[in-house]
Design a protein around this motif. Sequence first.
Motif, short mmCIF file in Angstrom:
data_model
loop_
_atom_site.label_atom_id
_atom_site.label_comp_id
_atom_site.label_asym_id
_atom_site.label_seq_id
_atom_site.Cartn_x
_atom_site.Cartn_y
_atom_site.Cartn_z
N SER A 177 6.33 5.37 0.97
CA SER A 177 6.88 5.08 2.30
C SER A 177 5.84 5.42 3.35
CB SER A 177 8.16 5.89 2.56
OG SER A 177 7.87 7.29 2.67
N GLY A 178 5.93 4.73 4.48
CA GLY A 178 5.01 5.00 5.57
C GLY A 178 5.18 3.98 6.68
N ALA A 179 4.35 4.12 7.69
CA ALA A 179 4.42 3.20 8.82
C ALA A 179 3.11 3.25 9.57
CB ALA A 179 5.57 3.57 9.76
N ILE A 180 2.86 2.20 10.33
CA ILE A 180 1.72 2.20 11.24
C ILE A 180 2.19 1.70 12.60
CG2 ILE A 180 0.95 -0.09 10.46
CD1 ILE A 180 -1.96 0.96 11.04
N TYR A 181 1.80 2.45 13.61
CA TYR A 181 2.00 2.01 15.00
C TYR A 181 0.84 1.09 15.36
CZ TYR A 181 1.10 2.37 20.05
OH TYR A 181 0.80 2.10 21.35
N ILE A 182 1.17 -0.09 15.85
CA ILE A 182 0.16 -1.02 16.34
C ILE A 182 0.58 -1.46 17.74
CG2 ILE A 182 -1.03 -3.21 16.01
CD1 ILE A 182 -0.64 -2.95 13.04
N ARG A 183 -0.24 -1.12 18.70
CA ARG A 183 0.03 -1.49 20.09
C ARG A 183 0.29 -3.00 20.18
NH1 ARG A 183 -1.60 1.09 24.77
NH2 ARG A 183 -2.99 2.46 23.59
N SER A 184 1.26 -3.38 20.97
CA SER A 184 1.67 -4.78 21.02
C SER A 184 0.53 -5.72 21.38
CB SER A 184 2.83 -4.95 22.01
OG SER A 184 2.47 -4.50 23.30
N GLU A 185 -0.39 -5.26 22.23
CA GLU A 185 -1.54 -6.10 22.58
C GLU A 185 -2.40 -6.40 21.36
OE1 GLU A 185 -1.18 -3.26 26.18
OE2 GLU A 185 -0.43 -3.39 24.13
N ARG A 186 -2.51 -5.44 20.47
CA ARG A 186 -3.30 -5.65 19.25
C ARG A 186 -2.54 -6.55 18.27
NH1 ARG A 186 -7.44 -5.13 21.85
NH2 ARG A 186 -7.84 -3.08 22.70
N GLN A 187 -1.24 -6.39 18.20
CA GLN A 187 -0.45 -7.26 17.33
C GLN A 187 -0.64 -8.73 17.71
OE1 GLN A 187 3.68 -6.24 17.17
NE2 GLN A 187 3.34 -4.22 16.27
N ALA A 188 -0.75 -8.98 19.00
CA ALA A 188 -0.91 -10.37 19.45
C ALA A 188 -2.24 -10.96 18.99
CB ALA A 188 -0.82 -10.42 20.98
N GLU A 189 -3.18 -10.09 18.60
CA GLU A 189 -4.49 -10.56 18.14
C GLU A 189 -4.55 -10.71 16.62
OE1 GLU A 189 -6.89 -8.17 21.72
OE2 GLU A 189 -6.82 -7.36 19.68
N MET A 190 -3.44 -10.43 15.93
CA MET A 190 -3.44 -10.38 14.46
C MET A 190 -2.71 -11.55 13.84
SD MET A 190 -2.53 -6.30 14.15
CE MET A 190 -2.32 -6.32 12.36
N GLN A 191 -3.23 -11.99 12.70
CA GLN A 191 -2.52 -12.92 11.84
C GLN A 191 -2.02 -12.14 10.62
OE1 GLN A 191 -1.74 -16.25 12.36
NE2 GLN A 191 -2.37 -15.63 14.42
N PRO A 192 -0.96 -12.62 9.97
CA PRO A 192 -0.43 -11.87 8.82
C PRO A 192 -1.46 -11.72 7.71
CG PRO A 192 1.11 -13.57 9.53
CD PRO A 192 -0.16 -13.81 10.28
N PHE A 193 -1.35 -10.62 7.01
CA PHE A 193 -2.20 -10.33 5.86
C PHE A 193 -1.47 -10.69 4.57
CE2 PHE A 193 -3.58 -6.57 3.05
CZ PHE A 193 -4.44 -7.36 2.31
N PHE A 194 -0.22 -10.23 4.43
CA PHE A 194 0.62 -10.57 3.29
C PHE A 194 1.53 -11.74 3.66
CE2 PHE A 194 -0.09 -5.98 2.34
CZ PHE A 194 -0.65 -6.13 1.09
N GLY A 195 1.68 -12.67 2.73
CA GLY A 195 2.58 -13.79 2.96
C GLY A 195 3.70 -13.81 1.94
N GLY A 196 4.87 -14.26 2.35
CA GLY A 196 6.01 -14.34 1.46
C GLY A 196 7.29 -14.32 2.24
N GLY A 197 8.34 -13.80 1.62
CA GLY A 197 9.62 -13.72 2.28
C GLY A 197 9.63 -12.71 3.41
#
Length: 406
Positions: free
Chosen positions: A232-252
């Motif tokens: 279990s775990g989590a990562i905080y990613i600032r929303s501005e950085r999320q907008a710069e990201m494409q998914p890494f894992f694909g699926g459901g």
Amino acid sequence: MYDINKIRADFPILSRQVNGQPLTYLDNGASAQKPQVVIDTVTRAYAEEYSNVHRGLHFLSNLATEKYEAVRGTVTRFLNAGSESEIIFNSGTTQGINLVSYAWAAPRMQAGDEIVLSTLEHHANIVPWHFLRERQGVVLKWVDPEPDGSLDPQKLLDAITDRTRLIAITQCSNVFGTVVDVKTICSEARRRGVPVLVDGSQGAVHLPVDVQDIGCDFYAITGHKLYGPSGSGAIYIRSERQAEMQPFFGGGDMINDVTKECVTYAAPPLKFEAGTPGIVQTIGLGAALEYLMDLGMKNIAAHEATLASYATERLAGLNWVNVQGTAPGKAAIFSLTMEGAAHAHDISTILDKKGIAVRAGHHCAKPLMAHLGVSATARASFGLYNTKDEVDRLVEGLELCHRLLV
């Protein structure tokens, strides 16, 4: 009031014996024990509440989804994130940092671009950046700690150039216990337009964390070190950085729509959470974080600071023991070597015979071991349930090691 006896009673494993001796568990830096509330929460989730999340319309699926998603709010409060959508669930810090490496860093970096690291880092905050070095020609720039194990923020900032694209830094060394001034680093790095990833695997365990106050762009935590379930775990990613990201894992779960011709993605955080997640593990993590917040992270930090001070004093009386890393304000983590031919593995084995659990090895920090000129240390890492009596047991155990090995 910090009632240590009541707290210890919350952890059933602490009442057991090992090799005929009371268990003295000092391997919290590797993984912490679990309070009964976490054990009960996990058991209930499997026995009475289990179903897949986000997909079903029936009672159990709705219940599991409600319990699972409630943890996002718990993590948001624990880290003081600005929004629940900035919290992405995963299996722990390793997966979180790899997400940043693949989904944010890799598409944005070219040969010659730089990532600034410290020699204090755990492999989880080294290897993903080596991938970029190997595959894309990214340059890793290293900043060494001071002789006492502290890290000068200015030296880290001085390593920034016009090619620096990221700083990746621990908040608390898992070897030294050094607490890094990540707020100062983040403030100046942001002024220079350089994002900062903070490895909070140890920091979030020992210190109150406020990611908005720190000013970081990414902050990763691991559940099993926070008295929660493994996986279990989590990562905080600032929303501005999320907008710069494409998914890494694909699926459901991470899609909005899929056709033969294209795919569109769900909004964050689900955009970065493909597949059936660790449902029960995450629910257990929520119980662990609620337990920590009920105790109060400031209270935990104060208790551990008292232990650190006492352990420092007791270990100073053993002039044949070397404590690696003595920075002021360090967490209650002590990596030890012993003069003579005593190996860390031998020290750990003898201590185990006395019921004392410590870690021996390189602690997934081989660059730091090379910097120190040692192959391994014996590490005693204290947690919220440890006591001064257990410090005394450790010292007695080390005295036995000295008699037998040196």
